[in-house]
Structures are given as C-alpha cells and as structure tokens.
Design an enzyme around this catalytic site. Structure first.
Site, PDB file in Angstrom:
ATOM      1  N   GLU A 204       0.821  -1.211   0.000  1.00 37.50           N
ATOM      2  CA  GLU A 204       0.000   0.000   0.000  1.00 37.50           C
ATOM      3  C   GLU A 204       0.856   1.263   0.000  1.00 37.50           C
ATOM      4  O   GLU A 204       1.564   1.535   0.970  1.00 37.50           O
ATOM      5  CB  GLU A 204      -0.931   0.044   1.208  1.00 37.50           C
ATOM      6  CG  GLU A 204      -1.835   1.269   1.189  1.00 37.50           C
ATOM      7  CD  GLU A 204      -2.798   1.353   2.350  1.00 37.50           C
ATOM      8  OE1 GLU A 204      -3.785   2.100   2.232  1.00 37.50           O
ATOM      9  OE2 GLU A 204      -2.566   0.690   3.371  1.00 37.50           O
TER      10      GLU A 204
ATOM     11  N   GLU B  65     -12.681   2.498   4.150  1.00 38.64           N
ATOM     12  CA  GLU B  65     -11.666   2.778   5.160  1.00 38.64           C
ATOM     13  C   GLU B  65     -11.608   4.282   5.410  1.00 38.64           C
ATOM     14  O   GLU B  65     -10.709   4.981   4.969  1.00 38.64           O
ATOM     15  CB  GLU B  65     -10.298   2.250   4.719  1.00 38.64           C
ATOM     16  CG  GLU B  65      -9.365   2.087   5.904  1.00 38.64           C
ATOM     17  CD  GLU B  65      -7.919   2.441   5.607  1.00 38.64           C
ATOM     18  OE1 GLU B  65      -7.068   2.133   6.455  1.00 38.64           O
ATOM     19  OE2 GLU B  65      -7.640   3.037   4.554  1.00 38.64           O
TER      20      GLU B  65
END
Length: 255
Positions: free
Chosen positions: A137, A235
């Site tokens: 990520e 998220e």
C-alpha cells in the site's frame, strides 16, 4: 464490486466490543469487513464472529510494522510476516497489507527500492507457502504519513512487477492517491490485474464518500472500465452514526 467495512472505525459507536462489529456489519447488509493491526485484537472472537455471520475478511495489516527499505529491519519484518501469516490462516487467509516504512535520509531511491524488492521477495515466498496474498500500500506523505518511502502508486506497481510473485499485489487507496495528486486512470491503466483491493475515503478529511471533493461516480465508472470488480474497503473515519454513514457512502458511490 462489493463493499467491505473497515471495522477499525465503522461500528465503533454501536459496538465497542471489536468482534461485535462483524455482526453489526452483517446487520447493515455488508458481506465483508477489514481492520488494521491484529496483535491488539481478540482473534478467537473474530474467528467465531466470521464463522457465525459468514462475513468475509478482506484484509488486515502485517504487524508489528517494520521497514522494507532498511536492511537492518528485514529480519524483524520477516518475523512479523511469519507471525501474521499464522494468524491469517485462522481467519480465512485474507490478503495482508504491507507498508514500506520511512525514507532513509541520505540513501538513494534506487538503493531503497532494491532493499524493498529484496524484502518483499522473501515475504512473498512465505506468503506463497501459506496460501496468502500480500498487498503493498502506497500512503500519502502530505497529510497522513510524512516521510513514508512509498507514496507513489506507479513506484509500488514497479516494485510489484520486479518482485514477480502472484502473492504480491497492490492495495490502491483512492484517498491516498488523490492527496498525492495522482490521476487514477493513468496510474492503473494496463496494470489493473496487479490490484488486489481498493479502499475509499473522501478528500479532504478522510471521511465517508460524499463529504469531500472526489467525484465518486467517476471513480467507480473508471474502476469498472479498467476491469476492477473486487472489494471496496470503506476505510474512512465516519462523521455520522455508522449505519447512516454507510448509507451515505452507498448513495455517493452508487454501490
């Protein structure tokens, strides 16, 4: 595409006990959840809640977090990968999130990239043995993670291609990418097959879609046009009660 609630933040208001948030997500009509670090979580209760609800776990983070770009931390990183993989085996073998660690001052980009590739090749081999996919990520360095080495989606994809393992893929977070000023279509075009998971949060604020300036119908349309049909992690930090927040996210994205 399907939605996955990040229960690190969502349902915290109505379900203080962590595993109960899985039941809350199911009751809200969601079939998937995700969270951040695992070593502070009630793993046995999470496993039971997943079994009871049939909810899928889409990701959690390798921990404790260690640097990919600092060879002095590679041993601890691989130990963290191994320990997290053991936990993943008990929770349905979901993808595991890897962050890069912080930039090493005075060390060239090329050297740091080479160290990241070296560490990830070893980690991917462990993941392959365990039947788990790792997801790398990139994180923004402007608002949330100053000093982080990996903030570029393009560089992350380059590293993934260099590692060359089916057990290393990309986690593409629209919020982080937008903060960094990336053109989503440009950075993902021709490489969408390397994307394992996508996360949504609006910018500014990192709150639910519909609270900021991101054009969510365009984002969803572009992802579909590129060929992505996987999970969408919600998220974000909710500004509304969780059920209302998810309803707003659905309305803003059309998902």
């Amino acid at each position: 595409m399907y939605l996955s609630a990040c229960i690190e933040w969502l349902f915290k208001d109505s379900a203080p006990d962590f595993a109960d948030r899985i039941h809350a997500a199911k009751n809200a009509g969601l079939s998937a959840v995700e969270f951040h670090l695992w070593d502070d979580k009630p793993i046995d209760l999470i496993r039971a809640a997943l079994d009871e609800t049939g909810v899928k776990l889409t990701s959690f983070c390798i921990g404790p977090r260690r640097s990919l770009v600092d060879p002095a931390q590679h041993g601890e990183f691989l130990e963290a990968v191994a320990a997290t993989l053991e936990t993943a085996k008990t929770l349905g073998r979901p993808p595991l999130v890897v962050a890069s660690g912080f930039t090493r001052e005075g060390v060239s980009l090329e050297e740091q990239r080479a160290e990241a590739v070296k560490a990830l090749k070893q980690a991917a081999a462990l993941a392959e043995e365990a039947g788990v996919v790792l997801v790398l990520e990139p994180l923004n360095t402007i608002v949330s993670h100053p000093g982080m080495f990996l903030s570029s989606t393009t560089l992350a994809l380059d590293i993934i291609e260099e590692v060359g393992s089916d057990h290393l893929r990309l986690l593409y977070d629209v919020f982080h990418s937008n903060v960094m000023g990336e053109d989503m279509e440009a950075v993902l075009k021709g490489r969408i097959h390397l994307v394992q998971h996508v996360q949504f949060a609006d910018n500014p604020g990192r709150n639910e879609p519909g609270t900021g300036t991101i054009d969510w119908p365009a984002v969803v349309a572009q992802l579909r046009a590129l060929g992505y049909d996987g999970g969408i992690g919600l998220e974000y930090q909710p500004t509304l009660p969780s059920d209302q927040s998810i309803a707003q996210a659905r309305a803003a994205t059309g998902l």
